[in-house]
Design a protein around this motif. Structure first.
Motif, PDB file in Angstrom:
ATOM      1  N   SER A 144      -7.618  -5.074   3.547  1.00 23.53           N
ATOM      2  CA  SER A 144      -6.244  -5.346   3.108  1.00 23.53           C
ATOM      3  C   SER A 144      -5.852  -6.746   3.542  1.00 23.53           C
ATOM      4  CB  SER A 144      -5.277  -4.332   3.719  1.00 23.53           C
ATOM      5  OG  SER A 144      -3.938  -4.779   3.544  1.00 23.53           O
ATOM      6  N   ALA A 186      -9.276  -1.882   6.452  1.00 19.50           N
ATOM      7  CA  ALA A 186      -8.066  -2.674   6.186  1.00 19.50           C
ATOM      8  C   ALA A 186      -7.661  -3.520   7.382  1.00 19.50           C
ATOM      9  CB  ALA A 186      -6.912  -1.745   5.801  1.00 19.50           C
ATOM     10  N   GLU A 187      -7.907  -2.993   8.591  1.00 17.44           N
ATOM     11  CA  GLU A 187      -7.417  -3.659   9.797  1.00 17.44           C
ATOM     12  C   GLU A 187      -8.519  -4.452  10.499  1.00 17.44           C
ATOM     13  OE1 GLU A 187      -5.487  -0.569  12.126  1.00 17.44           O
ATOM     14  OE2 GLU A 187      -4.089  -0.155  10.492  1.00 17.44           O
ATOM     15  N   ALA A 245      -1.523   4.999   4.029  1.00 20.77           N
ATOM     16  CA  ALA A 245      -2.255   4.566   2.826  1.00 20.77           C
ATOM     17  C   ALA A 245      -3.624   5.235   2.728  1.00 20.77           C
ATOM     18  CB  ALA A 245      -2.412   3.055   2.823  1.00 20.77           C
ATOM     19  N   THR A 246      -4.275   5.475   3.866  1.00 14.41           N
ATOM     20  CA  THR A 246      -5.596   6.112   3.859  1.00 14.41           C
ATOM     21  C   THR A 246      -5.513   7.457   3.136  1.00 14.41           C
ATOM     22  OG1 THR A 246      -5.908   5.153   6.070  1.00 14.41           O
ATOM     23  CG2 THR A 246      -7.544   6.744   5.342  1.00 14.41           C
ATOM     24  N   ASN A 297      -3.884  -4.701  -3.759  1.00 14.99           N
ATOM     25  CA  ASN A 297      -3.583  -4.367  -2.358  1.00 14.99           C
ATOM     26  C   ASN A 297      -4.694  -3.477  -1.795  1.00 14.99           C
ATOM     27  OD1 ASN A 297      -2.853  -1.533  -2.919  1.00 14.99           O
ATOM     28  ND2 ASN A 297      -1.001  -2.409  -3.823  1.00 14.99           N
ATOM     29  N   GLY A 298      -4.607  -3.186  -0.523  1.00 14.08           N
ATOM     30  CA  GLY A 298      -5.646  -2.407   0.147  1.00 14.08           C
ATOM     31  C   GLY A 298      -5.657  -0.948  -0.288  1.00 14.08           C
ATOM     32  N   THR A 299      -4.494  -0.414  -0.596  1.00 14.82           N
ATOM     33  CA  THR A 299      -4.406   0.982  -1.036  1.00 14.82           C
ATOM     34  C   THR A 299      -5.134   1.150  -2.369  1.00 14.82           C
ATOM     35  OG1 THR A 299      -2.207   1.004  -0.023  1.00 14.82           O
ATOM     36  CG2 THR A 299      -2.813   2.911  -1.366  1.00 14.82           C
ATOM     37  N   THR A 337      -3.819   7.329  11.501  1.00 18.23           N
ATOM     38  CA  THR A 337      -4.054   6.200  10.593  1.00 18.23           C
ATOM     39  C   THR A 337      -2.740   5.839   9.925  1.00 18.23           C
ATOM     40  OG1 THR A 337      -5.409   5.364   8.750  1.00 18.23           O
ATOM     41  CG2 THR A 337      -4.700   7.655   8.601  1.00 18.23           C
ATOM     42  N   MET A 395     -11.421   5.048   9.795  1.00 19.90           N
ATOM     43  CA  MET A 395     -10.570   3.852   9.772  1.00 19.90           C
ATOM     44  C   MET A 395     -10.740   3.142  11.104  1.00 19.90           C
ATOM     45  SD  MET A 395      -7.611   2.135  10.469  1.00 19.90           S
ATOM     46  CE  MET A 395      -6.370   3.189  11.210  1.00 19.90           C
ATOM     47  N   ASN A 447      -2.459  -7.588   3.322  1.00 14.42           N
ATOM     48  CA  ASN A 447      -1.009  -7.476   3.387  1.00 14.42           C
ATOM     49  C   ASN A 447      -0.474  -8.497   4.407  1.00 14.42           C
ATOM     50  OD1 ASN A 447       1.451  -6.237   2.664  1.00 14.42           O
ATOM     51  ND2 ASN A 447       1.429  -5.071   4.561  1.00 14.42           N
ATOM     52  N   LYS A 490      -1.530  -8.266   8.127  1.00  8.57           N
ATOM     53  CA  LYS A 490      -2.934  -8.165   8.526  1.00  8.57           C
ATOM     54  C   LYS A 490      -3.436  -9.499   9.101  1.00  8.57           C
ATOM     55  CE  LYS A 490      -3.716  -3.829   7.376  1.00  8.57           C
ATOM     56  NZ  LYS A 490      -2.587  -3.227   6.698  1.00  8.57           N
ATOM     57  N   GLY A 547      -2.678  -7.896  -1.059  1.00  9.91           N
ATOM     58  CA  GLY A 547      -4.010  -7.943  -1.653  1.00  9.91           C
ATOM     59  C   GLY A 547      -4.973  -7.033  -0.932  1.00  9.91           C
ATOM     60  N   ASP A 563     -12.364   2.613   5.611  1.00  9.32           N
ATOM     61  CA  ASP A 563     -11.082   1.920   5.477  1.00  9.32           C
ATOM     62  C   ASP A 563     -11.079   0.824   6.551  1.00  9.32           C
ATOM     63  OD1 ASP A 563      -8.536   0.966   5.397  1.00  9.32           O
ATOM     64  OD2 ASP A 563      -7.543   2.916   5.379  1.00  9.32           O
TER      65      ASP A 563
HETATM   66  C1  LIG Z   1      -2.793  -2.021   5.746  1.00  4.17           C
HETATM   67  C2  LIG Z   1      -3.581  -0.793   5.606  1.00  4.17           C
HETATM   68  C3  LIG Z   1      -4.015  -0.310   4.350  1.00  4.17           C
HETATM   69  C4  LIG Z   1      -3.726  -0.968   3.036  1.00  4.17           C
HETATM   70  O1  LIG Z   1      -2.467  -1.423   2.910  1.00  4.17           O
HETATM   71  P1  LIG Z   1      -1.923  -2.285   1.676  1.00  4.17           P
HETATM   72  O2  LIG Z   1      -0.538  -2.607   2.130  1.00  4.17           O
HETATM   73  O3  LIG Z   1      -1.985  -1.408   0.483  1.00  4.17           O
HETATM   74  O4  LIG Z   1      -2.759  -3.502   1.515  1.00  4.17           O
HETATM   75  C5  LIG Z   1      -4.797   0.835   4.318  1.00  4.17           C
HETATM   76  N1  LIG Z   1      -5.146   1.469   5.440  1.00  4.17           N
HETATM   77  C6  LIG Z   1      -4.771   1.033   6.657  1.00  4.17           C
HETATM   78  C7  LIG Z   1      -5.233   1.765   7.865  1.00  4.17           C
HETATM   79  C8  LIG Z   1      -3.969  -0.097   6.790  1.00  4.17           C
HETATM   80  O5  LIG Z   1      -3.605  -0.513   8.012  1.00  4.17           O
END
Ligand SMILES: *Cc1c(COP(=O)(O)O)cnc(C)c1O
Length: 381
Positions: free
Chosen positions: A213, A191-192, A103-104, A74-76, A100, A163, A215, A218, A225, A189
């Motif tokens: 990410s 992720a988005e 998870a960040t 996952n992204g985390t 944010t 982010m 998820n 997303k 992932g 980060d």
């Molecule tokens: C979605 C997201 C993540 C990671 O999320 P996971 O659910 O672990 O994949 C991290 N940071 C931000 C800002 C996000 O939006």
């Protein structure tokens, strides 16, 4: 309900052609998802070994223009490992934005480090280079060893994590300059922001590493992932750490350091390969939807959030800035009560119990946005 909310609900209902509940974001599977996932089942390689993981990594690296990409669960997890590889250790400080997803900050805390909250820019909703420079010049100094430490208690400021909020790139030129000047590792980060470019360069490729990410909510999904974008050497270390630090051997189990089971299963990577083939089409559809919203809010007291200059944003999640909290509450109330899902932006990280005592600069912009930003339905047809 005032006219404007009625019209907004109608715009959204017209776009989706439905009287049913409209979610904020739903995945779309229009490509070869069934085919690729079926291939993993037919081959029995659904788990930690299989060709789709390699292919997904190569395809993402090529798309983003990154030397390498390493898939994670996952992204985390991707951000946790990226920070470890940036040298973040127990007791360190890591600069990030208070606006944010949690998870960040959690990834920073998993390293035993503490976030330092620095304000965002109103134009990008991302970490402000100017605010970061201000905080550092007030609180930090560069040692003779070129390590950046706090003046007061000598804590090492090891990294910073901007982010790219809702897919809009933060001001990367400024952030690169400030982090270089203070010898702080830049870890994005992203992720988005898969599909978002700053001055023609993909987000997540500006610092020592960047993370994505996949998820379910997303822009493309693997179910769950993530991905680490980095150079060859860092990516090799990331691969090792995310696969239990097992040394290649024909039959022996040799693990040469503390590793993590953060690998993306082949089943998920198959879904990702099919989704990535459609990414540019998804982004075109999202940008068209964003244009609808933009026209709608033009001339109103609300300000639709658009891509910063010299950027191409993926418009992952559409957002609007209301006049004040009262108007924000009206928007949320009148849309949600009519089956159109809208949501306020996240509560600031320094308001959460586990991060309330963290160091912070002046957070005026983040506070202002926290009271005003609403996310609008952002799936596409
Ligand atoms: C979605 C997201 C993540 C990671 O999320 P996971 O659910 O672990 O994949 C991290 N940071 C931000 C800002 C996000 O939006």
């Amino acid at each position: 309900m005032s006219d404007v909310w009625q019209q907004l609900v109608e715009l959204v209902r017209d776009y989706y052609h439905t009287k049913d509940f409209i979610p904020l974001h739903a995945p779309v599977f229009n490509g070869k998802e069934q085919d690729y996932v079926a291939q993993t089942i037919d081959s029995t390689f659904v788990s930690s070994v299989g060709t789709f993981v390699d292919r997904f990594e190569d395809d993402i690296a090529t798309y983003a223009g990154s030397p390498k990409a390493v898939a994670t669960v996952n992204g985390t997890a991707a951000l946790h490992i990226a920070l470890k590889l940036a040298g973040v250790e127990t007791g360190d400080l890591v600069i990030t934005q208070p606006l944010t997803f949690v998870a960040t900050c959690n990834a920073i805390a998993y390293c035993g480090a503490e976030p330092v909250f620095v304000d965002v820019d109103l134009g990008t909703l991302g970490l402000s280079a100017q605010a970061m420079e201000q905080w550092l010049s007030n609180h930090a100094k560069l040692g003779a060893d070129a390590v950046c430490r706090t003046k007061k208690d000598g804590k090492v400021i090891r990294a910073c994590v901007p982010m790219h909020t809702f897919g809009h790139p933060a001001e990367l030129d400024g952030l690169c300059k400030v982090s270089q000047r203070w010898n702080i590792a830049l870890v994005e980060d992203a992720a988005e922001s898969l599909g978002s470019f700053y001055k023609g360069q993909h987000t997540g490729t500006f610092g020592v590493s960047g993370t994505l990410s996949f998820n379910g909510n997303k822009i493309i999904t693997t179910g769950g992932g993530g991905m680490i974008l980095a150079n060859e050497a860092t990516a090799a270390r990331a691969k090792h750490l995310t696969t239990t630090a097992k040394k290649a051997h024909t039959y022996e189990y040799i693990h040469d350091e503390l590793g993590y089971n953060y690998r993306m299963p082949n089943l998920n990577a198959a879904l990702g390969c099919a989704q990535l083939e459609q990414l540019e089409a998804f982004i075109s559809a999202k940008r068209a939807l964003a244009d609808n919203y933009k026209s709608f809010f033009q001339g109103s007291s609300m300000q639709f959030i658009t891509e910063p200059p010299e950027c191409r944003s993926n418009y992952w999640l559409n957002g609007v800035i209301c006049e004040d909290k009262k108007q924000r509450d009206e928007l949320l109330e009148s849309t949600n009560s009519r089956g159109v899902m809208t949501r306020p932006i996240w509560a600031l990280m320094n308001h959460l119990p586990m991060y309330q005592n963290c160091r912070r600069g002046d957070l005026a912009n983040a506070k202002w946005l926290e009271e005003r930003v609403v996310n609008l339905p952002s799936s596409f047809k």
